[in-house]
Design an enzyme around this catalytic site. Sequence first.
Site, PDB file in Angstrom:
ATOM      1  N   GLU A   1      -1.503  -8.899   3.570  1.00 47.31           N
ATOM      2  CA  GLU A   1      -1.142  -9.251   4.948  1.00 47.31           C
ATOM      3  C   GLU A   1      -2.316  -9.364   5.903  1.00 47.31           C
ATOM      4  O   GLU A   1      -2.131  -9.612   7.098  1.00 47.31           O
ATOM      5  CB  GLU A   1      -0.159  -8.192   5.487  1.00 47.31           C
ATOM      6  CG  GLU A   1      -0.782  -6.899   5.997  1.00 47.31           C
ATOM      7  CD  GLU A   1      -1.182  -5.888   4.943  1.00 47.31           C
ATOM      8  OE1 GLU A   1      -1.403  -4.722   5.315  1.00 47.31           O
ATOM      9  OE2 GLU A   1      -1.295  -6.260   3.751  1.00 47.31           O
TER      10      GLU A   1
ATOM     11  N   CYS B   1       0.834  -1.198   0.000  1.00 46.27           N
ATOM     12  CA  CYS B   1       0.000   0.000   0.000  1.00 46.27           C
ATOM     13  C   CYS B   1       0.879   1.263   0.000  1.00 46.27           C
ATOM     14  O   CYS B   1       1.525   1.540  -0.998  1.00 46.27           O
ATOM     15  CB  CYS B   1      -0.996  -0.028   1.156  1.00 46.27           C
ATOM     16  SG  CYS B   1      -2.401   1.098   0.919  1.00 46.27           S
TER      17      CYS B   1
ATOM     18  N   HIS C   1      -3.653  -5.376  -0.179  1.00 46.67           N
ATOM     19  CA  HIS C   1      -3.175  -5.835   1.126  1.00 46.67           C
ATOM     20  C   HIS C   1      -3.107  -7.363   1.175  1.00 46.67           C
ATOM     21  O   HIS C   1      -4.124  -8.041   1.315  1.00 46.67           O
ATOM     22  CB  HIS C   1      -4.071  -5.292   2.238  1.00 46.67           C
ATOM     23  CG  HIS C   1      -3.903  -3.821   2.440  1.00 46.67           C
ATOM     24  ND1 HIS C   1      -2.875  -3.288   3.181  1.00 46.67           N
ATOM     25  CD2 HIS C   1      -4.614  -2.764   1.963  1.00 46.67           C
ATOM     26  CE1 HIS C   1      -2.967  -1.971   3.176  1.00 46.67           C
ATOM     27  NE2 HIS C   1      -4.004  -1.625   2.436  1.00 46.67           N
TER      28      HIS C   1
END
Length: 244
Positions: A179, A88, A177
């Site tokens: 994660e 990001c 994202h």
Amino acid sequence: MRILVFQHVDVEHPGVFREFWNEAGDELVAVELDQGETIPPLEDFDLLVVMGGPQDVWQEDRFPWLIEEKAAIRRWVKDLGKPYLGICLGHQLLGEALGGKVEKMSGPEVGLTQVQLTPAGQQDPVLAGFPRQVESFQWHGAEVATPPEGAVVLASNEACAVQAMRWGEHAYGFQYHCEIEISTVDDWEAIPEYKASLIKALGEDKANGLANEVMPRLPHFRAAALKLNQNFMKLLKNAAATTA
């Protein structure tokens, strides 16, 4: 492996990747730049991971530490030639630090979306085993509008042309994202800037249901993060063996 992590808000950390790295015996050193923590000597680390945050890359007047951070990223990638993983804001900072251009989007991209691997992405070792169309989780209002010279775009969609990119042998940026974990949506909704972009993108009703929408997809996202991590670590080991 010693992993240096740049963070810009305490709840936006490497998420599920921490589990994988701890299991591998890697050492993580997190630097909370927004809290004034100092960047340690870069030579002491093997991998630099730069996370997201509510800041924008052009807000150097408001967040002067961005200047030092960009310089550190540039030195890490260009001068030291070490592996980099940006997510990001970390993806955008990689683009900006290397001479690309980051701009505000016409509207934020938030929630579950699809991204498509480019032909280069389908051939990239870090994305090996991924389908051409990848389900992703997004939460951003800026994008790499012009990739830096020499960058290879690995994934794209209609909202954002540079969803993933590689620069050099092993510097990677992901706009989406990879994660996320069980606490991600609740943690990020508590950040005023994120809450505002969430409502702007999805509307009040759908925004309130985002956590429930994401929950059943978490095992899928964990498996994708594990595959990505395994591919990335394999790439780094092969690169180390080649230069040994």
